[in-house]
Write a protein that holds these residues in place. Structure first.
Motif, PDB file in Angstrom:
ATOM      1  N   VAL C 231       6.476  -1.921  10.345  1.00 41.97           N
ATOM      2  CA  VAL C 231       5.813  -2.082   9.035  1.00 41.97           C
ATOM      3  C   VAL C 231       5.106  -0.899   8.813  1.00 41.97           C
ATOM      4  CG1 VAL C 231       3.854  -2.671   7.167  1.00 41.97           C
ATOM      5  CG2 VAL C 231       5.191  -4.597   9.017  1.00 41.97           C
ATOM      6  N   ALA C 232       4.280  -0.560   9.558  1.00 45.53           N
ATOM      7  CA  ALA C 232       4.089   0.716   9.418  1.00 45.53           C
ATOM      8  C   ALA C 232       5.268   1.713   9.195  1.00 45.53           C
ATOM      9  CB  ALA C 232       3.196   0.927  10.643  1.00 45.53           C
ATOM     10  N   LEU C 233       6.420   1.818   9.960  1.00 47.01           N
ATOM     11  CA  LEU C 233       7.366   2.639  10.470  1.00 47.01           C
ATOM     12  C   LEU C 233       8.256   2.940   9.023  1.00 47.01           C
ATOM     13  CD1 LEU C 233       8.630   4.727  11.955  1.00 47.01           C
ATOM     14  CD2 LEU C 233      11.032   2.699  12.128  1.00 47.01           C
ATOM     15  N   ILE C 283       1.596  10.002  -2.573  1.00 48.62           N
ATOM     16  CA  ILE C 283       2.228   8.727  -2.706  1.00 48.62           C
ATOM     17  C   ILE C 283       2.183   8.073  -1.681  1.00 48.62           C
ATOM     18  CG2 ILE C 283       3.870   7.079  -3.371  1.00 48.62           C
ATOM     19  CD1 ILE C 283       4.786   8.942  -5.520  1.00 48.62           C
ATOM     20  N   TYR C 284       2.162   8.929  -0.364  1.00 51.42           N
ATOM     21  CA  TYR C 284       2.308   8.594   0.586  1.00 51.42           C
ATOM     22  C   TYR C 284       1.230   8.219   2.002  1.00 51.42           C
ATOM     23  CZ  TYR C 284       3.481   9.370   6.113  1.00 51.42           C
ATOM     24  OH  TYR C 284       3.128   9.529   7.061  1.00 51.42           O
ATOM     25  N   LEU C 290      -1.459   1.440   2.395  1.00 49.48           N
ATOM     26  CA  LEU C 290      -1.304  -0.086   2.372  1.00 49.48           C
ATOM     27  C   LEU C 290      -0.645  -1.247   3.445  1.00 49.48           C
ATOM     28  CD1 LEU C 290      -0.001  -0.228  -1.311  1.00 49.48           C
ATOM     29  CD2 LEU C 290      -2.388  -1.092  -0.858  1.00 49.48           C
ATOM     30  N   ALA C 291       0.501  -0.176   4.298  1.00 49.58           N
ATOM     31  CA  ALA C 291       0.951  -0.516   5.718  1.00 49.58           C
ATOM     32  C   ALA C 291      -0.083  -0.724   6.356  1.00 49.58           C
ATOM     33  CB  ALA C 291       1.822   0.826   5.913  1.00 49.58           C
ATOM     34  N   ALA C 296      -2.715  -5.158   8.660  1.00 47.99           N
ATOM     35  CA  ALA C 296      -4.047  -5.521   9.860  1.00 47.99           C
ATOM     36  C   ALA C 296      -4.272  -7.626   9.104  1.00 47.99           C
ATOM     37  CB  ALA C 296      -5.098  -5.049   9.321  1.00 47.99           C
ATOM     38  N   PHE C 297      -3.865  -7.593   8.475  1.00 43.54           N
ATOM     39  CA  PHE C 297      -3.056  -8.714   7.879  1.00 43.54           C
ATOM     40  C   PHE C 297      -2.239  -9.842   8.939  1.00 43.54           C
ATOM     41  CE2 PHE C 297      -0.636 -11.996   5.487  1.00 43.54           C
ATOM     42  CZ  PHE C 297      -1.706 -12.718   5.319  1.00 43.54           C
TER      43      PHE C 297
END
Lengths: 338, 311, 305
Positions: C231-233, C283-284, C290-291, C296-297
């Motif tokens: 997700v982070a990537l 935006i980044y 958000l990522a 965390a979710f």
């Protein structure tokens, strides 16, 4: 004859390694009857854990397992399709692992993981599964079980997680539980509690229990029968009384000398050690596997494979050609080990 | 086998090597075996060396002057084309200005390698210093470096590079410096975590306990143990820089004509690609092979130096 | 969780502020911005006029503060070349680029994640080799060249897809593939490595010991954990892609932010360039924030403490 739960005959496990084939388990045989606790003891690397994983068919992908007989309540556990094995696993036999800290999935709640174990094998509503999870958590000594169900593994201590693992193995009411060093990773104070719990549950649910451990003190107290393994082989087996009362294999004696016995071991007295280490199991080995570390080794020990021989009319068996000769002179053993 | 198992234990106890251990291949021999047995690494190294040779000997091996325009013989297709114009005099044909494509390809290798290597050195210096300091000292230093990395990552590389180049004007040196100052982030990230790992090992604690200075620990204890990570990142970042230079040149803001850069060659041929697709195919394949070979060498080095491969 | 979110938010704001400072300082990269605007060989009076008109005669900190204050109110300055507010043009073009980015990341992820999972489930198999080859090739392929090749093959030779413009969804196919293919290798490798690690973990053995079916083990127990770092990537890659859209939008002549950036770079339209860099950076920052929240979710070890 009591109710036979598990029969293991001639179990072999081998793993390919860069330098050849590692023959980790070489012809191991034992059995477990209903209501029995069979303890497998031995040093690290002697094939105990692989024996347990082989019974569950959870070996690493590359490992090969062979057995003359491997049955659970008469059903074969070898040469059956994976789907059939999966129906038995976690259903009629459960397993408890060494590492409670990493054996639970961090992404799901305790409740989810407990319920899943039952829902996989029984057509019951989720509410029923939750009920049973709460009941078992309470039974394994977890307070506020209802709240625990909503917690994640990282919120629980190691001892609690191992209790959860035990409850998880009990969800379907299995006939056999295999516990692979369930207390090694825990604090000493908690170790005894967990082992007592296991022994208690085994009696209560009238299951067969295979307990793999280093802790000979525990074995002496709770084992019905003992299997001593060394370098992939069973070197001695018998009832707890036989093996602890009159050990016949030099290795078993060595192990027993390593632990202090209250009232017998004198203050300031040195405990025994077994010099050297378990030999490499890569490739074929001739003769007695323990020969390299044995104080009583003679040329014949290295000449040919040593059979596991039962004493006439009894279950006590030993893999040592000098067993009879040595057990007649116990004093020599003490001297030699010192 | 039986004998070694029996004799090994007492000897090992006495600290003596057994025959088995003596006869086992030395670490160097095992490393050589891994290196030469690694197809990707060997293939990448072979292609890379070939391209480096092309660049070094570009002036010697070029059949023509890479800048010499012969409008009379423009757009000759390469020799494998079925056209009456093809000639062995221009094996890869000529471009829209009649310059020999093979000679330009050789000289383009010089530009790519020079920019890739120089930008990698600059970004490597910045990133390694930041990363090692962050990993070694931790705490506030780490926080600051992390912040710098995050900030750097949030800025779009190509866009910033283009904007800067367009403002201060383009040249080989400018491109090298702009890229070097922009792509140090991966060096910092990797060196930071590598240093953190080594930092927590016992021999560093031991050196500290002995009273060694930070500089000495960094140079003698940390540096040798993070070197393999550094080499791997360096290759990957060099490839990254080469791709960025090509993109900048393609957009007309990197290396300026008439210098033969592969990106620029593709850019110049863009308008002609519907009729003469080989004009973009040849420099494109060259660029692809160069980046591929560097990446293969980097991946291969990571494979053969990975600790899990050390038995 | 709230503390974690607040900390991340603080860092994100600080990053945005730093980026704005760097972006602002681009004004002075060439020395005197008034000369840049006036062009080579302008008269002294003209330069002086421009300097006063754009406020370059004031102290730098005051200029920065004004610029930032206006930017916060949605005023990013006036374009030197188009003579209209920069913000208007940018927000007109932004949706196109976001759409292209969304298509591209969707393509990249749907290519990379299944391949990574398959490669990890059957290491050294045909799929593993295929995935590895695609990754190695993908990493070495220059985006612009890949885009041109796609045009040549699917637009010119096969005539399956429209070459340029943005008239229909079909126009976005090739740009999205060219841009998305770029992110696939890293995502694929991370998915594969993550899956390999997770599949070897103790809790997967526990799941198998419960007798769970292989698919359930794979999707419920393994993928959920392996996908967390992905997700982070993916967020980071999405940010890179928006930056890289300049190349693709130029090639395919898509009227997005990238194309706008290229036009304004050609015209040396500094306020426009600054605004685009600032917008893309923000935006980044937003996407990575958000990522982090999504991470965390997905990972209760962060969410529940």
């Amino acid at each position: 004859m009591s109710d036979r739960i598990l029969t293991v005959e001639g179990l072999e496990v081998s793993l390919p390694v860069p330098s050849g084939t590692l023959n980790a388990v070489q012809g191991v045989s034992f059995h477990v009857d209903r209501g029995e606790t069979v303890c497998i003891v031995g040093e690290s690397g002697c094939g105990k854990s692989l024996t347990a994983l082989a019974i569950m068919d959870l070996l690493p992908r590359r490992a090969r397992r062979v057995a003359r007989t491997l049955t659970l309540l008469g059903d074969p556990l070898i040469g059956v399709p994976e789907t059939k094995m999966a129906d038995l696993r976690g259903n009629r036999m459960g397993m408890i692992f060494q590492e409670p800290m990493t054996s639970l999935n961090p992404a799901y709640t305790i409740g989810n993981q407990l319920e899943e174990a039952l829902l996989r094998h029984r057509k019951v509503p989720r509410a029923k599964a939750r009920e049973r999870a709460v009941h078992l958590l309470e039974r394994v000594g977890i307070t506020a079980a209802g709240q625990r169900l909503r917690q994640y593994p990282h919120q629980l201590s190691g001892g609690l997680r191992q209790r959860v693992m035990i409850a998880m193995a009990l969800m379907t009411g299995p006939d056999l539980i295999i516990a692979d060093e369930p207390t090694t990773a825990l604090d000493v104070t908690i170790q005894a509690q967990i082992l007592h719990l296991l022994a208690e549950l085994q009696r209560e649910f009238h299951m067969g229990l295979v307990l793999i451990t280093h802790d000979l003190g525990v074995v002496a107290r709770i084992a019905t029968r003992v299997v001593v393994m060394y370098a992939g082989q069973v070197v001695e087996t018998g009832t707890a009384a036989e093996v602890f009362g009159a050990p016949r294999h030099p290795y078993t004696r060595g192990l027993l000398d390593c632990i202090p016995i209250p009232g017998k071991t004198k203050r300031g007295e040195h405990l025994g050690t077994i010099p050297g280490m378990v030999p490499s199991l890569v490739g074929q080995m001739e003769g007695c596997h323990f020969a390299g570390r044995c104080n009583y080794v003679i040329d014949e020990c290295r000449a040919a494979p040593i059979p596991l021989v039962s004493a006439p009319g009894r279950g006590h068996a030993v893999r040592c050609i000098r067993a009879d000769e040595l057990s007649r002179q116990p004093a020599a053993a003490e001297e030699g080990a010192a | 086998m039986a004998e070694t198992t029996i004799t090994r234990t007492p000897l090992a106890r006495a600290g003596i090597q057994t025959a088995e251990e003596i006869l086992a291949p030395s670490p160097g021999a095992m490393m050589r075996r891994r290196v030469f047995g690694h197809f990707g690494l060997m293939f990448g190294a072979f292609v890379l060396l070939a391209i480096i040779a092309m660049a070094i000997f570009a002036n010697v091996i070029s059949p023509h002057d890479a800048y010499d325009q012969q409008l009379g013989r423009k757009l000759i297709p390469p020799i494998w084309h079925d056209s009456p114009k093809v000639t062995w005099n221009h094996p890869l044909g000529t471009d829209h200005l009649g310059r020999d494509y093979l000679s330009r390809l050789y000289h383009g290798a010089q530009v790519s390698l020079l920019i890739g290597f120089s930008a990698m050195i600059i970004s490597g210096l910045i990133g390694t210093v930041l990363g090692v300091l962050a990993g070694y000292f931790g705490g506030r230093v780490d926080m600051v470096v992390n912040f710098l990395i995050t900030t750097r990552l949030s800025m779009p590389v190509i866009l910033v590079a283009l904007a800067v180049v367009s403002i201060i004007g383009s040249s080989l040196t400018v491109v090298i410096w702009v890229l070097g100052l922009l792509i140090w982030d991966r060096f910092a990230v990797v060196m930071r975590s590598a240093t953190q790992q080594v930092r927590s090992l016992e021999f560093v604690t031991a050196a500290e306990a002995l009273g060694c200075s930070h500089l000495r620990i960094l140079l003698t204890e940390i540096a040798p143990n993070v070197m393999n990570h550094l080499i791997v990142v360096a290759t990957l970042e060099m490839a990254h820089a080469i791709l960025l230079e090509a993109a900048l040149s393609f957009l007309g803001l990197g290396v300026q004509p008439p210098t033969p850069s592969w990106g620029l060659m593709i850019s110049e041929a863009k308008g002609l690609m519907y009729f003469d697709p080989w004009l973009i195919a040849i420099p494109g394949v060259a660029l692809f092979m160069l980046v591929l070979s560097i990446n293969l060498v980097g991946d291969g080095l990571r494979d053969v130096t990975a600790p899990e491969n050390r038995s | 969780m709230a503390i974690f979110a607040l900390k991340r938010l603080g860092v994100a704001l600080l990053v945005a502020l730093t980026v704005s400072l760097i972006t602002f300082s681009m004004n002075y990269l060439s020395g005197d911005p008034a000369i840049t605007i006036a062009g080579e060989g302008a008269r002294i009076e003209d330069i002086e006029n421009i300097r006063r008109y754009y406020g370059f005669d004031r102290p730098i900190l005051v200029q920065y503060w004004d610029w930032l204050w206006n930017a916060l109110h949605g005023d990013l300055g006036r374009s030197y070349s188009l003579r209209v507010p920069v913000a208007d043009v940018i927000f007109e073009r932004l949706p196109t680029t976001m759409l292209l980015g969304a298509c591209a990341i969707t393509f990249g992820l749907t290519l990379a994640i299944p391949l990574g999972v398959l490669a990890a489930v059957k290491p050294n198999s045909f799929f593993d080799r295929l995935a590895l080859t695609l990754a190695v090739v993908g990493q070495a392929m220059p985006t612009f060249w890949f885009g041109l090749t796609l045009i040549l093959v699917f637009g010119v030779m096969l005539r399956w897809l429209p070459i340029t413009g943005q008239a229909s969804w079909w126009n976005f196919v090739m740009p999205a593939v060219a841009l998305g293919y770029n992110v696939a290798p890293a995502v694929m490798r991370l998915t594969r490595a993550g899956m390999l690690e997770v599949l070897a973990s103790d809790y997967i053995r526990t799941a198998r010991a419960k007798g769970l079916r292989p698919m359930k083990v794979l999707f419920k127990h393994a993928l959920r954990n392996a996908v967390i770092p992905v997700v982070a990537l993916a967020a980071v890659q999405f940010g890179f892609m928006l930056g890289g859209s300049i190349v693709i939008e130029t090639i395919f002549q898509i009227n997005g932010l990238g194309y706008l950036a290229w036009e304004s770079i050609q015209r040396k339209d500094l306020p426009m360039m600054q605004a685009i860099v600032l917008i893309l950076s923000i935006i980044y920052v937003v996407i990575t924030f958000l990522a982090d929240m999504l991470n965390a979710f997905l990972d209760p070890r962060i969410r529940v403490t």
